[in-house]
Design a protein around this motif. Structure first.
Motif, short mmCIF file in Angstrom:
data_model
loop_
_atom_site.label_atom_id
_atom_site.label_comp_id
_atom_site.label_asym_id
_atom_site.label_seq_id
_atom_site.Cartn_x
_atom_site.Cartn_y
_atom_site.Cartn_z
N UNK A 1 0.83 -1.21 0.00
CA UNK A 1 0.00 0.00 0.00
C UNK A 1 0.86 1.26 0.00
N UNK A 2 1.94 1.24 0.79
CA UNK A 2 2.80 2.42 0.90
C UNK A 2 3.50 2.71 -0.42
N UNK A 3 4.00 1.67 -1.10
CA UNK A 3 4.69 1.87 -2.37
C UNK A 3 3.72 2.36 -3.43
N UNK A 4 2.51 1.84 -3.42
CA UNK A 4 1.51 2.27 -4.40
C UNK A 4 1.27 3.77 -4.30
N UNK A 5 1.28 4.29 -3.08
CA UNK A 5 1.05 5.73 -2.88
C UNK A 5 2.30 6.55 -3.14
N UNK A 6 3.46 5.92 -2.96
CA UNK A 6 4.72 6.66 -3.03
C UNK A 6 5.31 6.78 -4.42
N UNK A 7 5.16 5.73 -5.24
CA UNK A 7 5.86 5.63 -6.52
C UNK A 7 5.36 6.66 -7.54
N UNK A 8 6.32 7.31 -8.20
CA UNK A 8 6.01 8.31 -9.23
C UNK A 8 6.76 7.98 -10.51
N UNK A 9 6.37 8.63 -11.59
CA UNK A 9 7.05 8.44 -12.87
C UNK A 9 8.52 8.79 -12.75
N UNK A 10 9.36 8.03 -13.42
CA UNK A 10 10.81 8.20 -13.48
C UNK A 10 11.54 7.75 -12.22
N UNK A 11 10.83 7.25 -11.22
CA UNK A 11 11.50 6.73 -10.02
C UNK A 11 12.24 5.43 -10.33
N UNK A 12 13.25 5.15 -9.53
CA UNK A 12 13.91 3.85 -9.52
C UNK A 12 13.68 3.25 -8.16
N UNK A 13 13.06 2.07 -8.12
CA UNK A 13 12.69 1.42 -6.86
C UNK A 13 13.43 0.11 -6.71
N UNK A 14 14.19 -0.04 -5.63
CA UNK A 14 14.85 -1.29 -5.28
C UNK A 14 14.07 -1.98 -4.17
N UNK A 15 13.79 -3.27 -4.35
CA UNK A 15 13.08 -4.05 -3.33
C UNK A 15 13.96 -5.21 -2.91
N UNK A 16 14.28 -5.28 -1.61
CA UNK A 16 15.15 -6.35 -1.12
C UNK A 16 14.86 -6.65 0.34
N UNK A 17 14.88 -7.95 0.69
CA UNK A 17 14.67 -8.39 2.06
C UNK A 17 14.73 -9.89 2.14
N UNK A 18 14.76 -10.42 3.34
CA UNK A 18 14.76 -11.87 3.52
C UNK A 18 13.50 -12.48 2.93
N UNK A 19 13.63 -13.65 2.32
CA UNK A 19 12.55 -14.25 1.55
C UNK A 19 11.28 -14.46 2.36
N UNK A 20 11.43 -14.89 3.62
CA UNK A 20 10.26 -15.21 4.43
C UNK A 20 9.42 -13.99 4.77
N UNK A 21 9.95 -12.79 4.53
CA UNK A 21 9.19 -11.58 4.79
C UNK A 21 8.09 -11.37 3.74
N UNK A 22 8.24 -12.00 2.59
CA UNK A 22 7.19 -11.96 1.57
C UNK A 22 7.17 -10.73 0.70
N UNK A 23 8.33 -10.07 0.51
CA UNK A 23 8.34 -8.89 -0.35
C UNK A 23 8.13 -9.24 -1.82
N UNK A 24 8.23 -10.52 -2.15
CA UNK A 24 7.93 -10.94 -3.52
C UNK A 24 6.49 -10.61 -3.89
#
Length: 463
Positions: free
Chosen positions: A425-448
């Protein structure tokens, strides 16, 4: 398609009794993965029993099963189905006459394995066998071995561990001709006294080296001498990779090109190799040197291998990039969601320094797990690479990341959320055109799940 195993050979390998003749073309222990003419291993664990899924396996097309009690289908009866799986893996190793490669390390195992697969397939199409997914534990390794076709020219096996002694067992099954350690870092630090203990545990991979085997070591590692000494105990030939003088395979020169790629001049023993790579981050270049070291060790084609490395644009959960439509434009997502530890997290954040300066840099970082009593310190230490990379906005996920959130206060714009659902939800509100977003974390956290929600409306792209 040629049969992978005949029932008679399986029964002999696992010391079991076949109820009927059958042939199989693949092996699985998950009934959901069974396809036509597969062999199903009914494994029994503390919380599950594969015997409950024998009917499902045969409904899905199984040709036979390895079981510990008779079933009304073609089967091989054994005392212990897990030990039978190990035995079939060992038999598969014995009947193969190709080059077998074992890979371990605190970071970069799967990316290096996948890159090596692509590099070797250029010169041996259809003859390279490799571990699927991250099948690198006490079940995944023998399964991967059991799946190896007898005529494979190369077999690539990833081996993982989170306790001392685990690699000893795995490497004894694989018996590699070439054994690589990618790097030593505080992954699974909760289970070890210190990093030296981690290095000692990783060095167990050399115990299984075949006679005349080759050990490949990270030259720039502070544990180089320890790893070298362990490999010498097995009379292994020692080779190394890295960036510093003295490495057997070394990245001599790296030139960043205007399109974001890098041009690399690599010294490979007595020759030079010049090639371009799309994965420009330092840890990807290090992985590439490791791949070239293995290709050289098994007598592969270095020129073709370098071409394959140049075509790599990341793997799912490990550096893959895709565009997401946002408003009238698009944002770029870098998917590193599969796993995280201090070394891989730092390297991935550092890579953002090379992104265009006119784009907003956002990072979504999840907890790094299994770091033990020093977990808070490892998380706080990410403040420096985040500051160096001039990150514009940090979104942190999970209890362990609270320590970093406190350290970033007043330094970088930072938000903290409890779980992947809130992060979505937070990323959906935060992301704008031309942004570069890196997503990383331990697998069990479910960021996939965050990545999936973005990729559903995006498209894969290269650098």
């Amino acid at each position: 398609m040629k049969a992978l195993w005949q029932s008679e050979a399986i029964a002999k390998a696992v010391e079991g009794k076949a109820s009927a003749h059958f042939s199989v073309r693949n092996v699985a222990f998950d009934s959901r993965e069974i396809r036509d003419r597969d062999l199903f291993f009914a494994l029994k664990g503390a919380e599950s029993d594969g015997h409950r899924y024998v009917d499902v396996a045969f409904q899905n097309g199984a040709a036979g099963a390895v079981v510990m009690s008779p079933v009304p289908y073609p089967h091989i009866l054994v005392k212990d189905s897990y030990q039978a799986l190990k035995a079939l893996g060992i038999a598969s190793r014995k009947r193969n006459h190709g080059k077998i490669i074992g890979i371990t390390g605190s970071v970069g195992k799967t990316s290096t394995k996948e890159s090596l697969r692509l590099a070797l397939e250029r010169s041996a199409p259809g003859k390279v066998h490799y571990s699927l997914k991250s099948y690198n534990n006490h079940v995944g390794v023998p399964l991967s071995l059991a799946r190896m076709p007898e005529d494979s020219r190369f077999g690539i096996f990833e081996m993982g561990m989170n306790h001392a002694g685990e690699l000893s067992e795995l490497t004894d099954i694989v018996r590699p001709d070439v054994a690589l350690i990618t790097a030593i870092a505080p992954a699974h630090a909760a289970f070890f006294k210190d990093e030296t203990a981690i290095a000692e545990a990783k060095s167990e991979i050399f115990e299984g080296l075949s006679s005349g085997g080759i050990a490949i070591i990270p030259h720039d590692s502070p544990y180089r001498d320890l790893l070298t000494a362990k490999a010498k105990e097995k009379n292994a030939e020692i080779r190394s990779f890295g960036f510093e003088e003295g490495a057997t395979i070394r990245a001599q020169n790296i030139v960043r090109e205007s399109d974001g790629r890098v041009l690399i001049t690599a010294a490979v023993r007595d020759r030079q190799l010049v090639f371009s790579m799309g994965m420009a981050a330092e840890h990807w270049v290090s992985n590439a040197m490791a791949v070239l070291a293995i290709v050289d060790a098994v007598g592969g084609d270095l020129a073709l291998a370098s071409l394959a490395l140049g075509d790599i644009t990341g793997f799912h959960g490990r550096g893959q990039r895709f565009d997401v439509p946002v408003g009238e434009g698009k944002a770029t997502v870098i998917d590193e969601s599969y796993n995280a530890n201090p070394a891989s997290m730092t390297a991935t954040i550092k890579a953002l320094e090379n992104e265009p300066k006119d784009k907003r840099r956002i990072v979504l970082l999840g907890d790094m797990l299994e770091l033990g009593r020093n977990s808070a310190d490892y998380h706080r230490a990410l403040a420096d690479p985040l500051t160096h990379a001039e990150i514009d906005h940090v979104l942190l996920v999970g209890e362990e990341m609270k320590a970093l959130a406190q350290d970033l206060a007043g330094k970088i714009t930072c938000d903290w959320v409890a779980d992947a659902g809130q992060a979505k939800e937070a990323i959906s509100a935060l992301l704008k055109a031309d942004d570069i977003l890196l997503i990383k974390g331990s697998n069990s956290l479910g960021l996939s799940a965050v990545v999936s929600s973005l990729s559903e409306k995006g498209c894969a792209c290269s650098i």
